[in-house]
Design a protein around this motif. Structure first.
Motif, PDB file in Angstrom:
ATOM      1  N   HIS A 180     -53.475 -14.824 -14.221  1.00  0.00           N
ATOM      2  CA  HIS A 180     -53.905 -15.866 -15.151  1.00  0.00           C
ATOM      3  C   HIS A 180     -52.678 -16.535 -15.761  1.00  0.00           C
ATOM      4  CE1 HIS A 180     -56.735 -17.472 -18.203  1.00  0.00           C
ATOM      5  NE2 HIS A 180     -55.756 -17.274 -19.069  1.00  0.00           N
ATOM      6  N   MET A 181     -52.724 -17.857 -15.810  1.00  0.00           N
ATOM      7  CA  MET A 181     -51.625 -18.568 -16.456  1.00  0.00           C
ATOM      8  C   MET A 181     -52.121 -19.313 -17.675  1.00  0.00           C
ATOM      9  SD  MET A 181     -49.360 -20.188 -13.406  1.00  0.00           S
ATOM     10  CE  MET A 181     -48.493 -21.299 -14.471  1.00  0.00           C
ATOM     11  N   GLU A 182     -51.295 -19.380 -18.670  1.00  0.00           N
ATOM     12  CA  GLU A 182     -51.652 -20.137 -19.866  1.00  0.00           C
ATOM     13  C   GLU A 182     -50.469 -20.974 -20.319  1.00  0.00           C
ATOM     14  OE1 GLU A 182     -54.904 -17.894 -22.596  1.00  0.00           O
ATOM     15  OE2 GLU A 182     -52.986 -16.910 -22.352  1.00  0.00           O
ATOM     16  N   TYR A 183     -50.827 -22.062 -20.942  1.00  0.00           N
ATOM     17  CA  TYR A 183     -49.794 -22.941 -21.482  1.00  0.00           C
ATOM     18  C   TYR A 183     -49.843 -22.887 -22.996  1.00  0.00           C
ATOM     19  CZ  TYR A 183     -47.092 -27.114 -22.429  1.00  0.00           C
ATOM     20  OH  TYR A 183     -46.143 -27.991 -22.879  1.00  0.00           O
ATOM     21  N   TRP A 184     -48.733 -22.610 -23.596  1.00  0.00           N
ATOM     22  CA  TRP A 184     -48.688 -22.445 -25.047  1.00  0.00           C
ATOM     23  C   TRP A 184     -47.949 -23.579 -25.713  1.00  0.00           C
ATOM     24  CZ3 TRP A 184     -51.573 -18.700 -27.158  1.00  0.00           C
ATOM     25  CH2 TRP A 184     -52.043 -17.706 -26.291  1.00  0.00           C
ATOM     26  N   GLY A 185     -47.864 -24.695 -25.041  1.00  0.00           N
ATOM     27  CA  GLY A 185     -47.226 -25.836 -25.671  1.00  0.00           C
ATOM     28  C   GLY A 185     -45.727 -25.781 -25.542  1.00  0.00           C
ATOM     29  N   ILE A 223     -48.234 -16.355 -32.562  1.00  0.00           N
ATOM     30  CA  ILE A 223     -49.484 -16.752 -31.916  1.00  0.00           C
ATOM     31  C   ILE A 223     -50.070 -15.589 -31.125  1.00  0.00           C
ATOM     32  CG2 ILE A 223     -50.548 -18.321 -30.267  1.00  0.00           C
ATOM     33  CD1 ILE A 223     -48.703 -20.408 -30.988  1.00  0.00           C
ATOM     34  N   GLN A 224     -49.204 -14.880 -30.440  1.00  0.00           N
ATOM     35  CA  GLN A 224     -49.693 -13.733 -29.674  1.00  0.00           C
ATOM     36  C   GLN A 224     -50.360 -12.720 -30.585  1.00  0.00           C
ATOM     37  OE1 GLN A 224     -49.702 -13.814 -26.406  1.00  0.00           O
ATOM     38  NE2 GLN A 224     -48.626 -15.761 -26.462  1.00  0.00           N
ATOM     39  N   TYR A 264     -53.426 -24.502 -25.439  1.00  0.00           N
ATOM     40  CA  TYR A 264     -53.387 -24.392 -26.879  1.00  0.00           C
ATOM     41  C   TYR A 264     -52.483 -25.468 -27.443  1.00  0.00           C
ATOM     42  CZ  TYR A 264     -55.494 -19.936 -25.903  1.00  0.00           C
ATOM     43  OH  TYR A 264     -56.328 -18.972 -25.452  1.00  0.00           O
ATOM     44  N   ALA A 294     -56.036 -21.961 -20.062  1.00  0.00           N
ATOM     45  CA  ALA A 294     -56.350 -22.404 -21.410  1.00  0.00           C
ATOM     46  C   ALA A 294     -55.163 -23.175 -21.947  1.00  0.00           C
ATOM     47  CB  ALA A 294     -56.639 -21.205 -22.308  1.00  0.00           C
ATOM     48  N   VAL A 327     -44.202 -22.781 -24.056  1.00  0.00           N
ATOM     49  CA  VAL A 327     -43.922 -21.945 -22.887  1.00  0.00           C
ATOM     50  C   VAL A 327     -45.196 -21.654 -22.115  1.00  0.00           C
ATOM     51  CG1 VAL A 327     -41.846 -20.816 -23.737  1.00  0.00           C
ATOM     52  CG2 VAL A 327     -44.083 -19.919 -24.368  1.00  0.00           C
ATOM     53  N   ARG A 384     -53.674 -13.998 -31.814  1.00  0.00           N
ATOM     54  CA  ARG A 384     -54.584 -14.254 -30.706  1.00  0.00           C
ATOM     55  C   ARG A 384     -55.797 -13.347 -30.698  1.00  0.00           C
ATOM     56  NH1 ARG A 384     -52.514 -14.239 -24.499  1.00  0.00           N
ATOM     57  NH2 ARG A 384     -54.467 -15.120 -23.763  1.00  0.00           N
ATOM     58  N   PRO A 405     -56.023  -8.340 -25.079  1.00  0.00           N
ATOM     59  CA  PRO A 405     -54.697  -8.550 -25.683  1.00  0.00           C
ATOM     60  C   PRO A 405     -54.443  -7.554 -26.810  1.00  0.00           C
ATOM     61  CG  PRO A 405     -55.884 -10.636 -25.508  1.00  0.00           C
ATOM     62  CD  PRO A 405     -56.858  -9.556 -25.143  1.00  0.00           C
ATOM     63  N   LEU A 449     -42.194 -17.871 -33.221  1.00  0.00           N
ATOM     64  CA  LEU A 449     -43.424 -18.634 -33.365  1.00  0.00           C
ATOM     65  C   LEU A 449     -44.404 -18.248 -32.263  1.00  0.00           C
ATOM     66  CD1 LEU A 449     -41.921 -22.113 -34.248  1.00  0.00           C
ATOM     67  CD2 LEU A 449     -43.154 -20.581 -35.757  1.00  0.00           C
ATOM     68  N   PHE A 450     -43.858 -18.117 -31.080  1.00  0.00           N
ATOM     69  CA  PHE A 450     -44.683 -17.697 -29.946  1.00  0.00           C
ATOM     70  C   PHE A 450     -45.278 -16.316 -30.197  1.00  0.00           C
ATOM     71  CE2 PHE A 450     -44.944 -15.598 -25.779  1.00  0.00           C
ATOM     72  CZ  PHE A 450     -45.883 -16.423 -25.195  1.00  0.00           C
ATOM     73  N   ASP A 451     -44.447 -15.416 -30.690  1.00  0.00           N
ATOM     74  CA  ASP A 451     -44.916 -14.064 -30.979  1.00  0.00           C
ATOM     75  C   ASP A 451     -46.044 -14.071 -32.005  1.00  0.00           C
ATOM     76  OD1 ASP A 451     -43.189 -12.935 -29.227  1.00  0.00           O
ATOM     77  OD2 ASP A 451     -41.683 -12.376 -30.712  1.00  0.00           O
ATOM     78  N   ARG A 502     -36.859 -10.448 -23.552  1.00  0.00           N
ATOM     79  CA  ARG A 502     -36.163 -11.084 -24.650  1.00  0.00           C
ATOM     80  C   ARG A 502     -35.022 -10.202 -25.171  1.00  0.00           C
ATOM     81  NH1 ARG A 502     -40.669 -13.084 -28.313  1.00  0.00           N
ATOM     82  NH2 ARG A 502     -41.832 -12.860 -26.358  1.00  0.00           N
ATOM     83  N   ARG A 524     -43.392 -14.492 -19.747  1.00  0.00           N
ATOM     84  CA  ARG A 524     -43.105 -15.908 -19.985  1.00  0.00           C
ATOM     85  C   ARG A 524     -42.438 -16.492 -18.757  1.00  0.00           C
ATOM     86  NH1 ARG A 524     -40.216 -16.621 -25.691  1.00  0.00           N
ATOM     87  NH2 ARG A 524     -39.274 -18.253 -24.437  1.00  0.00           N
TER      88      ARG A 524
END
Lengths: 221, 221
Positions: free
Chosen positions: B170-175, A11-12, A125, A123, B177, A15, B221, A7-9, B157, B194
């Motif tokens: 830069h840091m981001e929060y993806w809910g 979104i990436q 999300y 940011a 991770v 993105r 990205p 799921l994370f992938d 992974r 991650r």
DNA sequence: CTTCAACTGACAGGTTTATGTCAGTTGGAC
DNA sequence: GTCCAACTGACATAAACCTGTCAGTTGAAG
């Protein structure tokens, strides 16, 4: 843990703001398109702003980015998480409140750190855990404050559905679930309800006053 | 969802502050003692303050209760959640920050609502989702601000472990991770890490300055 | 030393969840 | 109408997870 990773992938991949076909994503992540469709369901249910159009593909519909905040580092992290969680919530009032909350804190803190904060952009999300259900929180909280009785339709863990009128007294957060401690007029006693098991909550016009034996102070677990 | 229910039940049982044997809890919840021992592991790993003593039993070691807050209803809910999440975090600084954060907001808001707030008491109990790992957040955040290079031991992974020096940007929060976007000196390019997959993060004395092609603005990205 | 109950590891069985295949349907663009 | 790709439902299989049983060990208290 595998599915979360995927799921994370996804979104990436989305993105970049460009159009992606389920087939392409499926190939890239080495799963079937059926799995991608199922994942998309999960993402949408989680609040990720992704939209699919038949014959076209999938695209991110919006990017949610917050301006830099100016808190102390540790506070920023705490708030960061808090906002992240709050924005996950389906309730629009709460989403807005999380943002104004950030503003208020921003306003009250010393501004000297603003300059150095530009390196710290972040940011948030939305990505809700669909298992949580905060829908009834506002009405329950309001009823506690207003001392209004509540009519609850509640599904117990044994799948029994009951309708009851309660005097809402106290809410607690248990990390995984919220509970409401109330004096239940159906059972004539204190009961603890899990918010996520409440089917519907309706504030009644009827108010209640403290009576000995029915106050939160009288509750002994 | 069954297991979560039982974990919740166990807390409810332990809540009385008395001593409980695994056998008794097992009987009450109609599972084996082995399952209770496994559940206790989970609870402890989640930060629930429960301690077991051989030959004695299990007991809650502390109750974490916060004083009433005086926010607008919606803000209170948002903060409520935020604090709940922040107190889940293993990092002691963050826990403390979440609490002082609450104090600050409390101080800056109009006090007129304090009187009516007494009906709204709430307690927050730690109950972390053990899958999250925020251990490296403080050092990473600090390094971004200080423009210090970081030495990361990172498990991809694919279970490949690498050690690399990066310029954290830069840091981001993806809910689910957190990610760190950085310029990786090993790969000579931008990489997204991650946080939960970082084995260790060490801030190096070496500082970095903006160089064209290595800034966050240059990242696509 | 004995007792108690927490704890641990390994294994087997059962249940739940995830995934793929297949055979459709739907809505928009052309 | 045709084409495209999103979407849906049903089913079978595979993987993951949960739980119980069993046979131990550990640490404290008496």
């Amino acid at each position: 843990m595998r599915r979360t990773d995927r799921l994370f992938d996804i979104i990436q991949i989305l993105r970049d703001g460009r159009l992606h076909r389920a087939q392409d994503i499926a190939d890239r992540l080495e799963v079937s398109t059926r799995t991608i469709y199922r994942d998309m369901d999960t993402l949408v249910a989680s609040g990720v702003p992704v939209a699919g159009e038949r014959g076209v593909g999938y695209m991110i519909t919006q990017a949610i980015t917050l301006p830099p905040l100016t808190l102390t580092p540790a506070e920023l992290e705490a708030l960061n998480l808090g906002i992240a969680v709050a924005t996950q919530i389906a309730d629009a009032d709460l989403k807005a409140a999380a943002l104004t909350l950030a503003d208020k804190i921003d306003a009250v803190l010393p501004t000297q750190t603003i300059a150095e904060a530009d390196a710290w952009k972040f940011a948030v999300y939305p990505f809700a855990d669909a298992t949580h259900n905060f829908t009834h929180m506002p009405v329950v909280r309001a009823a506690i404050k207003a001392r209004q009785k509540l009519r609850l339709v509640y599904t117990s863990r044994e799948a029994m559905v009951t309708t009851r009128t309660v005097r809402p007294l106290h809410m607690e957060y248990w990390g995984r679930v919220w509970t409401l401690t109330a004096w239940c007029e159906l059972r004539e006693g204190f009961r603890v309800f899990r918010l996520d098991l409440i089917e519907s909550a309706e504030a009644l016009p009827e108010l209640f006053v403290d009576e000995p034996g029915k106050r939160i102070e009288d509750y002994e677990p």
